[in-house]
Design a protein around this motif. Structure first.
Motif, short mmCIF file in Angstrom:
data_model
loop_
_atom_site.label_atom_id
_atom_site.label_comp_id
_atom_site.label_asym_id
_atom_site.label_seq_id
_atom_site.Cartn_x
_atom_site.Cartn_y
_atom_site.Cartn_z
N ASP A 1 -12.14 -7.41 8.06
CA ASP A 1 -13.03 -6.45 8.72
C ASP A 1 -13.98 -7.16 9.69
OD1 ASP A 1 -11.81 -4.48 7.28
OD2 ASP A 1 -13.38 -4.38 5.71
N SER B 1 -10.33 -8.83 2.07
CA SER B 1 -10.49 -7.59 2.84
C SER B 1 -11.71 -7.68 3.76
CB SER B 1 -10.64 -6.41 1.88
OG SER B 1 -10.88 -5.22 2.60
N ARG B 2 -12.85 -8.28 3.28
CA ARG B 2 -14.08 -8.39 4.10
C ARG B 2 -13.86 -9.34 5.28
NH1 ARG B 2 -19.21 -7.48 4.71
NH2 ARG B 2 -20.68 -9.12 5.30
N ASP C 1 -9.54 -10.76 -3.99
CA ASP C 1 -8.99 -9.61 -3.26
C ASP C 1 -10.06 -8.96 -2.38
OD1 ASP C 1 -6.61 -10.09 -4.52
OD2 ASP C 1 -6.96 -8.64 -6.14
#
Length: 817
Positions: free
Chosen positions: A565, A561-562, A557
């Protein structure tokens, strides 16, 4: 130079002699072999060293001198206002000045060199002028014309002009060589001028090129500075884009790895249920494995012990056989020590028998040789007696009855036949005895039978002794073997007992069939046991697998997300690789132009430096050319100066040589007039330097031997006087050794009177002679040879006669002449 005293120690035949010299004429008188010339030799040896002496160093020492005794000559003389004392030995020399206690020279070469410089004459020149030895008056007549001229020039100092002229000529040759070298090395004037002009033009052109290169370099640097900020910004944007791209790739790679770990952990957790069921089934089959393993370990230990039992049993059996063999061998050689004693006793007895036989043989051989020698001696003596008797008989027969007996010298007469019969009887007896001893020698040529028998007995006893020696060696070997056998038997019996105790201690009860059956069961259950171990390990990992699965899901998870970004940040940067390439190309072209301008500037600077070096080199060539010209002029002036000096020396030597013969002839003529009582008053040297005696102004074709001696003496005195006048140092010594030669008594007295009258020219004249002409006419030193000591003895000197007495002597000698 004036000699005061001379002291000789172990020099030639002078064991210990001291001579005192006075001014005026001194005569050293003595018979031949008394050591007169040795005095002259000692003076020269003291001044010039070993080259002035005859023979070798060993021949100088007094022949009867004790071993290791020193050879010493001490000469005291005055020269040039100073007093010198020289002490010389075979290996040392010392020179003292004006009575000083410390020597001014202390070695052989130093003393010789200093005295030669003070005298101004070499050893040869000294002997050929002031120092005249035996038969040396005619030194010039033995020379060739050129040698005579060179000799006179050398002794009169003219040789120094030749030496100076040779030095001038050597210097002139060097100057000519230097001048040639300077001219050969002198640079070409046109080439130097052309080089200077070329260097000046090159420097002007290089200065223009340097100015243009500096302007181009400045413009390129300005353009490079203008595009610098844009190029830096483009590089920072590219670096940030590359950084974000790299981080995004790493995050995506880590996300894929976590997803693979999630799939693997999910699969392993699903397999743990099946493993639990399989492990339950295997536990039932593996229940008897522990009992089987314990029983198998016990049987393994018994098997090892059983193998040890078999090995010990076999080794004990082999050791028992070896012990039996060694005990049997010990029994067989047990009597070796007693046999050794018996054989030793027997061998000593045989050796004594051999020694006894050798003694008897030696005695018998000695007697045999003695008898042979005695027979030979007696036979030879009889032969000699027979020859003597035969000689006497033949003599008696030759003399006959009227002859005298060769033994008693009485007339034989009627005893003639009786004497012959006696001689015949004696010869017969000697003949019989001679035959006996001849037969005896023939008998003694053969070895005596008794000696042969004893020699055979000695050989037999020696052979028996050799057999006993070999037997003794065998017995001694058995004694050594017996000792070694006893040590080995003790050690091996102890080993056998130890192995027996070990066999008794080995346990029993080993079942080989049960051992093999257990081995099969254990081999069958071993794979099942390994599988059960793996299943147990998998079940033990189940809690950890559940924790790892939860950790991997949380990481997935965060990584998703990284990744989102990083992709948004790279899109917001708006970086274009095409725009970056355009800025990079502009920067590279501008930088290349700047580097080219910098290289051109460096090249222009180097060209200017090279042009400056060429200009400096051209200026230096001009300066070198001027220095070479100056040196050439200086060498030319120096060369012309030495050429003038050479011509001046040549003219001076020619003038001196032209004046030499007339002056020398005039001096010699005065001496010749005094020596001959004015019978001959003129002497001249021709152009070949031959001595010509003039009588009434005409050359005398033939002169006697005495007149020749007088002319040679007159010439030597003239040479000595010219040297004394021209050296500037008044050499007052004149030494003459046996110069009378073939002169008669009247001319001898004339020579003595002339030498006495030379005191105004030579303060001291020493005359060495064996004739008595100087007795009463000069200060006399008499030398005699002592037969008992084998050395020369100096007798007391006598004073010279007064002028009136000398006049009477001359008148008497003239009347006799």
């Amino acid at each position: 130079m004036r000699i005061n005293s001379l002291e000789l120690t172990n020099f030639r035949q002078h064991a210990s002699s001291r001579l005192e010299f006075d001014t005026g004429l001194t005569g050293i008188v003595g018979p031949n072999g008394a050591g007169k010339s040795t005095v002259l030799e000692a003076i020269a040896w003291a001044i010039y060293g070993q080259p002035a002496a005859r023979g070798t160093r060993d021949s100088i020492r007094f022949i009867q001198a004790p071993p290791r005794s020193s050879v010493r000559v001490e000469l005291d003389f005055e020269l040039g206002g100073h007093r010198y004392r020289v002490v010389r030995g075979l290996s040392n020399a010392e020179l003292y000045l004006d009575g000083g206690n410390e020597p001014i020279a202390t070695s052989l070469s130093a003393v010789t060199g200093l005295l030669e410089r003070r005298l101004g004459l070499s050893r040869t020149e000294f002997f050929q002028t002031y120092f005249t030895g035996q038969k040396e008056l005619n030194v010039m007549s033995a020379m060739g014309p050129s040698e005579r001229a060179q000799f006179l020039s050398r002794v009169l100092g003219y040789e120094k002009l030749r030496v100076a002229q040779d030095a001038v000529r050597d210097r002139r040759r060097l100057l000519t060589a230097e001048l040639t070298g300077v001219r050969a090395a002198m640079p070409d004037v046109d080439a130097v001028t052309r080089g200077l002009n070329d260097a000046s033009a090159r420097r002007v052109e290089a200065e223009r090129g340097l100015a243009a290169a500096e302007d181009a370099h400045r413009r390129a640097a300005q353009r490079l500075a203008e595009i610098g900020p844009g190029w830096a910004e483009a590089q920072r944007a590219r670096e940030r884009h590359a950084e974000l791209t790299g981080e995004l790739r790493v995050a995506e790679s880590e996300l894929a790895a976590h997803e693979r770990d999630h799939d693997r952990l999910t699969g392993e957790l699903q397999s743990t249920g099946a493993a639990r069921e399989e492990l339950t089934r295997l536990s039932t089959e593996l229940a008897p494995l522990a009992a089987f393993a314990a029983e198998y370990a016990r049987l393994e230990e018994l098997a090892r012990e059983e193998g040890k039992r078999a090995t010990l049993t076999e080794s004990s059996r082999a050791l028992a056989d070896e012990l039996a063999l060694r005990r049997d061998r010990r029994t067989r050689i047990a009597g070796a020590p007693q046999a050794e004693e018996a054989v030793t006793v027997a061998l000593e007895a045989k050796r004594r028998e051999v020694e006894d036989a050798l003694g008897r043989i030696e005695g018998m051989r000695t007697a045999w040789v003695r008898d042979t020698q005695e027979a030979e001696t007696k036979r030879d003596a009889l032969r000699a007696q027979y020859a003597e008797l035969k000689k006497q008989r033949d003599r008696v027969m030759e003399l006959g009855e009227d002859g005298a007996c060769p033994t008693c010298t009485r007339k034989l007469g009627e005893n003639f036949r009786t004497v012959l019969d006696q001689l015949d009887e004696q010869m017969e007896t000697i003949t019989v005895d001679g035959r006996y001893f001849g037969t005896r020698l023939v008998q003694l040529e053969q070895i005596p039978p008794e000696l042969q028998r004893v020699e055979e007995l000695r050989r037999e006893r020696a052979r028996e002794a050799g057999e006993l020696e070999r037997q003794l060696a065998r017995v001694q070997s058995e004694v050594q073997e017996l000792s070694q056998l006893q040590r080995e038997l003790a050690r091996k019996e102890q080993q056998y007992e130890q192995w027996s105790r070990e066999l008794a201690a080995i346990p029993g009860g080993y079942d080989e069939g049960r051992h093999k059956a257990l081995e099969k069961d254990i081999d069958r259950l071993a794979p099942l046991n390994e599988q059960a171990t793996r299943l147990s390990t998998l079940l033990e990992r189940e809690p950890g697998l559940l924790a790892d699965l939860a950790r991997v899901r949380a990481g997935i998870d965060a990584l998703r997300s990284r990744v989102l970004d990083l992709a948004s940040a790279r899109t917001a940067l708006r970086f274009s690789e095409q725009d970056y390439a355009q800025v990079r190309d502009l920067q590279e072209r501008t930088a290349a132009a700047s580097r080219a301008a910098e290289v051109a500037l460096a090249a222009a600077t180097g060209e200017l430096r090279a042009a400056q070096r060429d200009a400096d080199a051209a200026a230096k060539a001009v300066a070198d050319l001027q220095r070479a010209r100056d040196m050439e002029q200086a060498l030319l002036r120096d060369k012309r100066l030495h050429e003038e000096l050479d011509r001046a020396y040549t003219d001076l030597r020619t003038d001196l040589n032209h004046a030499l013969r007339p002056e020398l002839s005039e001096l010699a003529s005065a001496f010749l007039a005094e020596l001959t009582g004015h019978r001959y008053s003129e002497l001249e040297l021709d152009d070949q330097y031959n001595i010509v005696v003039l009588e009434d102004g005409r050359p005398k074709p033939v002169i006697s031997g005495g007149e020749e001696d007088l002319t040679n003496l007159a010439l030597r005195l003239a040479i000595s006087q010219m040297i004394a006048e021209r050296t500037g140092q008044r050499l007052t010594l004149l030494v003459l050794d046996e110069v009378f030669g073939s002169l008669d008594e009247w001319r001898q007295l004339n020579v003595v009177e002339l030498l006495r009258s030379l005191q105004d020219r030579f303060e001291q004249v020493i005359l060495i002679t064996h004739v008595n002409v100087v007795r009463g006419l000069a200060h006399e030193i008499r030398l005699e040879y002592d037969e008992e000591s084998g050395s020369t003895v100096v007798r007391a000197a006598s004073a010279s006669a007064d002028p009136e007495e000398l006049g009477h002597l001359l008148e008497g000698a003239g009347a006799d002449a």
